[in-house]
Design a protein around this motif. Structure first.
Motif, PDB file in Angstrom:
ATOM      1  N   PRO A  71       0.830  -1.207   0.000  1.00  0.00           N
ATOM      2  CA  PRO A  71       0.000   0.000   0.000  1.00  0.00           C
ATOM      3  C   PRO A  71       0.868   1.262   0.000  1.00  0.00           C
ATOM      4  CG  PRO A  71      -0.696  -1.543   1.704  1.00  0.00           C
ATOM      5  CD  PRO A  71       0.637  -2.006   1.206  1.00  0.00           C
ATOM      6  N   ASP A  72       0.214   2.414  -0.117  1.00  0.00           N
ATOM      7  CA  ASP A  72       0.913   3.696  -0.079  1.00  0.00           C
ATOM      8  C   ASP A  72       1.753   3.811   1.192  1.00  0.00           C
ATOM      9  OD1 ASP A  72      -0.422   4.296  -2.384  1.00  0.00           O
ATOM     10  OD2 ASP A  72      -1.852   5.685  -1.458  1.00  0.00           O
ATOM     11  N   THR A  90      -3.687   1.762   2.798  1.00  0.00           N
ATOM     12  CA  THR A  90      -2.619   2.366   3.593  1.00  0.00           C
ATOM     13  C   THR A  90      -2.968   2.380   5.075  1.00  0.00           C
ATOM     14  OG1 THR A  90      -1.267   4.351   3.893  1.00  0.00           O
ATOM     15  CG2 THR A  90      -3.569   4.689   3.286  1.00  0.00           C
ATOM     16  N   TYR A 122      -1.656   8.333   6.377  1.00  0.00           N
ATOM     17  CA  TYR A 122      -0.828   9.390   5.797  1.00  0.00           C
ATOM     18  C   TYR A 122      -0.370  10.319   6.917  1.00  0.00           C
ATOM     19  CZ  TYR A 122      -2.963   7.903   1.360  1.00  0.00           C
ATOM     20  OH  TYR A 122      -3.395   7.182   0.275  1.00  0.00           O
TER      21      TYR A 122
END
Length: 491
Positions: free
Chosen positions: A250-251, A304, A307
């Motif tokens: 994932p990110d 993710t 962030y």
């Protein structure tokens, strides 16, 4: 092998120094002995020049377009480093292996220059201070950000390896463990765990970034992954490419050491430096390109884990039940430009994932595609005149209070942003505990005391769109203002 004209030039200087050896028979015996000794010195010098050329064959020239020395002689994804700052592997001693310890780490090079071993390290001690939070967000801290032992090397001028564990966290983590096979400049294979060839700032060595922490845009690209990659450099770095197959992460994630599923990811990158071979000091450090990924993810681990802001506080994460099911893709145009003391790096990233609010209980009919985007633009200027490069700054006069030398100072600035797809709310992510958009700006001052030691200080402001004053996530109640500082040693 050193070009023949160099041999001739060395020999001519030797002849001049010994006073025309063709007349040596007419000289006294002691002078003939001296002449013979000088001839032997010339031969030794020629042999050392040959050894230097052989050692360069295994250690990419950091000043040449298309080459980056990640840690010692191992090429890292063929990312160009105009005027690079890394130390080349020292030449071997005549007649045997050569051991060298210096600001480039510890090097062991075989007598013929075909095999080398480099031992180095990276240690970063950070300070994080936050302002305007009313003392309610207890995130002020000193932190050991990275503590890595770096081992890499080459064998027979063809094979290379890299092994980098990190001891900074609560458990030892292996960040890099890979093998490279270099057939020539334009065809190189790498297998194992290493950085995905996607984000430009992410591909830059941790020790060389303009700022203490990478930009918001790096949230949307993969970090390290397991797989294989073909890549290389064409026409002295004019064209650089990478293409590979990976487990897929994932990110902003690093791969674990295993991934037992059928959902893999293809990744690729093209980067062009149109003036790399021109020798023009203003244009040779300009490059632009694009990278992308395409694959499939399935499960809650396919999204993710979050962030982060410049201060490394999580401002967005999906609900724990959010379930990836379908295609994932990324695309990022990117560019940099390094010319003398000036440096610029920028990129735009789009990241898409197909998700469900929860794991399906029957075959999936439709999913929601969440498309997030981010960007950054950052500049640096070396106030003391040294070249700014993708591989950092090397001070012309390392810090030494005894001689009055100060090192190198670099002023840096950045603007950035990250936007969350509105379709993520409220089913995939809670609106009251996540920011929808973030805009940030930063200024900083970097002090390069030497090639090894660097001290950074950054002031960052991250502004959340429509901060929720009553949010249960306290960091979202106001903009984030942070002062990040770092002391680093890298060799």
């Amino acid at each position: 092998m050193v070009p023949k004209p160099v041999h001739i030039l060395v020999a001519l200087f030797g002849l001049i120094a010994i006073g025309a050896p063709v007349r040596a028979d007419s000289q006294p015996a002691d002078q003939q002995t001296e002449i013979q000794a000088l001839r032997q010195e010339v031969q030794v010098l020629e042999q050392r020049l040959d050894a230097l050329e052989k050692s360069r064959a295994i250690a990419p020239n950091p000043n040449a377009p298309g080459a980056v020395v990640e840690a010692g002689p191992v090429v890292n994804n063929s990312i160009p480093a105009p005027g690079g700052a890394a130390s080349p592997t020292p030449p071997p001693a005549e007649g045997g292996a050569h051991v060298n310890a210096g600001d480039g780490g510890f090097h062991l090079v075989s007598g013929d220059g075909s095999t080398s071993l480099h031992l180095g390290g990276l240690v970063q001690l950070d300070s994080r201070e936050f302002f305007g939070d009313g003392g309610g967000v207890l995130n002020n801290t000193f932190i050991l950000r990275r503590a890595r032992l770096i081992t890499d090397g080459t064998f027979d001028n063809i094979y290379s390896f890299q092994f980098v564990p990190d001891f900074a966290g609560s458990a030892v983590t292996i960040y890099d463990a890979n093998l490279g096979i270099s057939l020539n400049d334009w065809l190189q294979l790498r297998v194992g765990k290493f950085k995905s060839p996607v984000g430009l700032e992410q591909l830059q060595q941790d020790a060389y970034t303009f700022f203490v922490e990478r930009s918001l845009a790096t949230n949307l690209v993969p970090n390290r992954d397991l797989g294989f990659q073909l890549g290389g450099s064409i026409d002295k770095g004019t064209l650089i490419y990478q293409v590979g197959a990976f487990n897929g992460v994932p990110d902003a994630a690093n791969s674990s050491n295993q991934d037992f599923d059928n959902d893999k990811e293809a990744e690729g990158r093209l980067f062009v430096q149109p003036f790399a071979a021109s020798g023009n000091p203003v244009l040779s450090g300009f490059g632009l390109g694009a990278a992308g990924t395409f694959g499939r993810e399935k499960g809650t681990s396919g999204v993710t884990s979050g962030y982060k802001t410049d201060g490394q506080q999580t401002f967005f994460k999906y609900n724990a039940s959010t379930y990836a099911d379908g295609d994932v893709w990324r695309f990022t145009p990117q560019s940099y430009w390094y010319a003398g003391p000036f440096g610029f790096l920028g990129e735009y990233v789009v990241s898409a994932v197909n998700v469900l609010a929860a794991a399906p209980t029957k075959p999936v009919v439709s999913t929601t595609q969440i498309v997030n985007h981010a960007w950054n633009a950052e500049v640096g200027w070396t106030l003391t005149g040294e070249n700014t490069t993708f591989a950092g700054v090397v001070p012309n006069h390392p810090f030494n209070p005894k001689t009055g030398e100060f090192g190198a100072l670099q002023l840096v600035g950045r603007v950035e942003g990250l936007g969350i797809d509105p379709d993520a709310f409220p089913l995939m992510a809670a609106a009251t505990t996540n920011a929808k958009d973030v805009f940030g700006w930063s200024v900083g001052l970097n002090w390069y005391l030497s090639r090894l030691v660097r001290i950074d200080t950054d002031f960052n402001v991250d502004r959340f769109t429509d901060p929720v004053a009553t949010s249960s996530t306290q960091i979202l109640r106001q903009d984030e203002k942070s002062l990040l500082s770092r002391v680093q040693i890298f060799f």
